[in-house]
Design a protein around this motif. Structure first.
Motif, PDB file in Angstrom:
ATOM      1  N   MET A  97       0.852  -1.190   0.000  1.00  0.00           N
ATOM      2  CA  MET A  97       0.000   0.000   0.000  1.00  0.00           C
ATOM      3  C   MET A  97       0.895   1.250   0.000  1.00  0.00           C
ATOM      4  O   MET A  97       1.790   1.359   0.843  1.00  0.00           O
ATOM      5  CB  MET A  97      -0.896  -0.001   1.251  1.00  0.00           C
ATOM      6  N   PRO A  98       0.688   2.190  -0.914  1.00  0.00           N
ATOM      7  CA  PRO A  98       1.527   3.396  -0.953  1.00  0.00           C
ATOM      8  C   PRO A  98       1.139   4.378   0.139  1.00  0.00           C
ATOM      9  O   PRO A  98       0.007   4.370   0.647  1.00  0.00           O
ATOM     10  CB  PRO A  98       1.249   3.968  -2.338  1.00  0.00           C
ATOM     11  N   VAL A  99       2.079   5.236   0.490  1.00  0.00           N
ATOM     12  CA  VAL A  99       1.816   6.301   1.448  1.00  0.00           C
ATOM     13  C   VAL A  99       1.181   7.481   0.711  1.00  0.00           C
ATOM     14  O   VAL A  99       1.542   7.793  -0.426  1.00  0.00           O
ATOM     15  CB  VAL A  99       3.124   6.742   2.134  1.00  0.00           C
ATOM     16  N   VAL A 100       0.240   8.141   1.350  1.00  0.00           N
ATOM     17  CA  VAL A 100      -0.401   9.326   0.776  1.00  0.00           C
ATOM     18  C   VAL A 100       0.643  10.412   0.558  1.00  0.00           C
ATOM     19  O   VAL A 100       1.513  10.644   1.406  1.00  0.00           O
ATOM     20  CB  VAL A 100      -1.518   9.837   1.708  1.00  0.00           C
ATOM     21  N   GLU A 101       0.581  11.094  -0.592  1.00  0.00           N
ATOM     22  CA  GLU A 101       1.481  12.196  -0.882  1.00  0.00           C
ATOM     23  C   GLU A 101       0.692  13.490  -0.982  1.00  0.00           C
ATOM     24  O   GLU A 101      -0.403  13.523  -1.537  1.00  0.00           O
ATOM     25  CB  GLU A 101       2.248  11.937  -2.178  1.00  0.00           C
ATOM     26  N   MET A 102       1.256  14.550  -0.413  1.00  0.00           N
ATOM     27  CA  MET A 102       0.612  15.865  -0.430  1.00  0.00           C
ATOM     28  C   MET A 102       1.627  16.927  -0.818  1.00  0.00           C
ATOM     29  O   MET A 102       2.819  16.796  -0.536  1.00  0.00           O
ATOM     30  CB  MET A 102       0.026  16.208   0.945  1.00  0.00           C
ATOM     31  N   ASN A 103       1.133  18.008  -1.403  1.00  0.00           N
ATOM     32  CA  ASN A 103       1.962  19.141  -1.777  1.00  0.00           C
ATOM     33  C   ASN A 103       1.355  20.415  -1.216  1.00  0.00           C
ATOM     34  O   ASN A 103       0.173  20.460  -0.850  1.00  0.00           O
ATOM     35  CB  ASN A 103       2.077  19.268  -3.303  1.00  0.00           C
ATOM     36  N   ALA A 104       2.172  21.446  -1.141  1.00  0.00           N
ATOM     37  CA  ALA A 104       1.713  22.788  -0.743  1.00  0.00           C
ATOM     38  C   ALA A 104       0.998  22.761   0.606  1.00  0.00           C
ATOM     39  O   ALA A 104      -0.090  23.340   0.766  1.00  0.00           O
ATOM     40  CB  ALA A 104       0.809  23.384  -1.816  1.00  0.00           C
ATOM     41  N   VAL A 105       1.591  22.081   1.580  1.00  0.00           N
ATOM     42  CA  VAL A 105       1.032  22.039   2.931  1.00  0.00           C
ATOM     43  C   VAL A 105       1.816  22.999   3.806  1.00  0.00           C
ATOM     44  O   VAL A 105       3.048  22.929   3.873  1.00  0.00           O
ATOM     45  CB  VAL A 105       1.099  20.614   3.506  1.00  0.00           C
ATOM     46  N   ASP A 106       1.120  23.926   4.475  1.00  0.00           N
ATOM     47  CA  ASP A 106       1.810  24.848   5.372  1.00  0.00           C
ATOM     48  C   ASP A 106       1.741  24.328   6.804  1.00  0.00           C
ATOM     49  O   ASP A 106       1.105  23.306   7.090  1.00  0.00           O
ATOM     50  CB  ASP A 106       1.229  26.262   5.266  1.00  0.00           C
ATOM     51  N   ALA A 107       2.406  25.016   7.717  1.00  0.00           N
ATOM     52  CA  ALA A 107       2.497  24.556   9.101  1.00  0.00           C
ATOM     53  C   ALA A 107       1.127  24.481   9.760  1.00  0.00           C
ATOM     54  O   ALA A 107       0.846  23.556  10.527  1.00  0.00           O
ATOM     55  CB  ALA A 107       3.427  25.478   9.886  1.00  0.00           C
ATOM     56  N   ASP A 108       0.253  25.453   9.481  1.00  0.00           N
ATOM     57  CA  ASP A 108      -1.073  25.452  10.108  1.00  0.00           C
ATOM     58  C   ASP A 108      -1.860  24.207   9.710  1.00  0.00           C
ATOM     59  O   ASP A 108      -2.460  23.540  10.566  1.00  0.00           O
ATOM     60  CB  ASP A 108      -1.841  26.714   9.716  1.00  0.00           C
ATOM     61  N   ARG A 109      -1.875  23.894   8.438  1.00  0.00           N
ATOM     62  CA  ARG A 109      -2.621  22.722   7.987  1.00  0.00           C
ATOM     63  C   ARG A 109      -1.976  21.434   8.502  1.00  0.00           C
ATOM     64  O   ARG A 109      -2.670  20.477   8.858  1.00  0.00           O
ATOM     65  CB  ARG A 109      -2.693  22.697   6.463  1.00  0.00           C
ATOM     66  N   PHE A 110      -0.661  21.426   8.543  1.00  0.00           N
ATOM     67  CA  PHE A 110       0.043  20.236   9.032  1.00  0.00           C
ATOM     68  C   PHE A 110      -0.388  19.891  10.455  1.00  0.00           C
ATOM     69  O   PHE A 110      -0.715  18.739  10.753  1.00  0.00           O
ATOM     70  CB  PHE A 110       1.551  20.480   8.972  1.00  0.00           C
ATOM     71  N   HIS A 111      -0.421  20.894  11.326  1.00  0.00           N
ATOM     72  CA  HIS A 111      -0.741  20.634  12.732  1.00  0.00           C
ATOM     73  C   HIS A 111      -2.242  20.508  12.980  1.00  0.00           C
ATOM     74  O   HIS A 111      -2.660  19.792  13.899  1.00  0.00           O
ATOM     75  CB  HIS A 111      -0.145  21.734  13.609  1.00  0.00           C
ATOM     76  N   ALA A 112      -3.051  21.163  12.159  1.00  0.00           N
ATOM     77  CA  ALA A 112      -4.501  21.136  12.383  1.00  0.00           C
ATOM     78  C   ALA A 112      -5.172  19.927  11.755  1.00  0.00           C
ATOM     79  O   ALA A 112      -6.187  19.439  12.278  1.00  0.00           O
ATOM     80  CB  ALA A 112      -5.138  22.415  11.833  1.00  0.00           C
ATOM     81  N   GLU A 113      -4.623  19.415  10.632  1.00  0.00           N
ATOM     82  CA  GLU A 113      -5.287  18.333   9.909  1.00  0.00           C
ATOM     83  C   GLU A 113      -4.461  17.050   9.843  1.00  0.00           C
ATOM     84  O   GLU A 113      -4.976  15.969  10.131  1.00  0.00           O
ATOM     85  CB  GLU A 113      -5.611  18.793   8.474  1.00  0.00           C
TER      86      GLU A 113
END
Length: 332
Positions: free
Chosen positions: A1-17
């Motif tokens: 199973m592959p790991v989810v990949e994300m782009n353009a993530v800022d610190a707020d979204r990283f910690h909140a979501e």
């Protein structure tokens, strides 16, 4: 199973979501702008010259495993010790070793581990800044050649950033623990207990449920500049794929101040509960499920706020007072 990949993530979204979701996520090119990554792209010598700018020339923890181990840091045959030798060496010596062994077909494997950048490479974090974490989270460096780190878990959130080389991560959720065949708690190769299964050649007769663990595993390969978020207590097996590899990682826990360490509570639970009769363990399981792992509001919804006590909102002073009482009981 592959790991989810994300782009353009800022610190707020990283910690909140992303962190609350507790699932691994890859951020391609997150730290590709780092000077350290740029130096690594110029070659191993350029990388080592860059690191030498910050090096205080103080020895760091360094392990060597012989060629016949194939890079796997593990136990000896009867689990009485380990298949590697450990000591302390200056980073310059590790650089020399790695450069001298780049073309060797089956070299000894070197791992300089958990190198504190504040203590040993001051200034590194000023030039290579994590875009997702606060400056007070210290980066650690992990340097070596083709190292294989057995599957283990850490009681921290983890952001791992590849500076040089390539690394393959195989990840498992915490609930896979029973299928990973974990080794001793008291004697471990690197601190946390590890899976006893060789991922190169898994013995499914001895470890049959490992096949079930593989069904829920997630595998990802990282290039220089890529980063991987490894959630709290997720199991991860790590394989470095090049003659020279450098990883920077960040650990943080978000634990309330003054409450103590969760691992200490676990160890005490093993000591106090594991030897009880089955019916008593079952009774304690129900109690833990209600008060510790269940909805915290449910346990106190029928009580006035004024008498919630240790089940309510605790100040740091309240928590310290409870820890003092626990310390007195444990020492009795």
């Amino acid at each position: 199973m592959p790991v989810v990949e994300m782009n353009a993530v800022d610190a707020d979204r990283f910690h909140a979501e992303i962190v609350p979701a507790a699932r691994p996520v890859v951020f391609r090119g997150l730290v590709s702008h780092w000077p350290a990554v740029a130096a690594a792209r110029q070659g191993d010598e350029a990388l080592f010259d860059y690191l030498a700018r910050f090096d205080r020339q103080e020895p760091v923890g360094t392990l060597i495993v012989p060629p016949e181990a194939g890079g796997r840091f593990f136990y000896n045959d009867d689990l009485s010790g380990f298949n590697f030798q450990g000591g302390r060496a200056r980073l310059a010596k590790s650089f020399e070793f790695l450069l001298a062994n780049r073309e060797v077909e089956r070299p000894a494997t070197l791992a300089a581990q958990s190198i504190s950048t504040r203590a040993h490479l001051p200034g590194f974090s000023d030039e290579n800044v994590s875009p997702l974490l606060a400056p007070d989270v210290e980066p650690l460096l992990w340097l070596g050649n083709r190292v294989i780190v057995a599957a283990h878990q850490d009681p921290y959130e983890n952001l791992a950033c590849v500076v040089a080389g390539r690394r393959r991560f195989t990840l498992f959720p915490p609930e896979a623990v029973a299928d990973l065949y974990i080794g001793p708690f008291e004697k471990t190769p690197g601190g946390p207990p590890i899976s006893m299964v060789s991922f190169d050649d898994p013995d499914l007769e001895r470890y049959p449920n490992f096949a079930r663990a593989l069904e829920v595993s997630q595998v990802i390969e990282l290039e220089p500049g890529d980063a991987l978020y490894i959630p709290y207590l997720w199991w991860h097996h790590v394989r470095s794929l090049e003659p020279v590899n450098l990883l920077t990682n960040y650990w943080w826990a978000n634990a309330p101040a003054g409450r103590g360490q969760a691992m200490d509570a676990f160890l005490h639970a093993v000591l106090a509960l594991r030897a009880l009769p089955p019916h008593q363990r079952a009774a304690w399981k129900s109690t833990f499920d209600h008060y510790v792992f269940g909805d915290p509001d449910t346990a106190t919804a029928h009580l006035p706020d004024s008498v919630h006590g240790m089940l309510g909102e605790l100040s740091e002073e309240d928590a310290q007072r409870i820890r003092k009482v626990l310390g007195q009981k444990l020492s009795g």
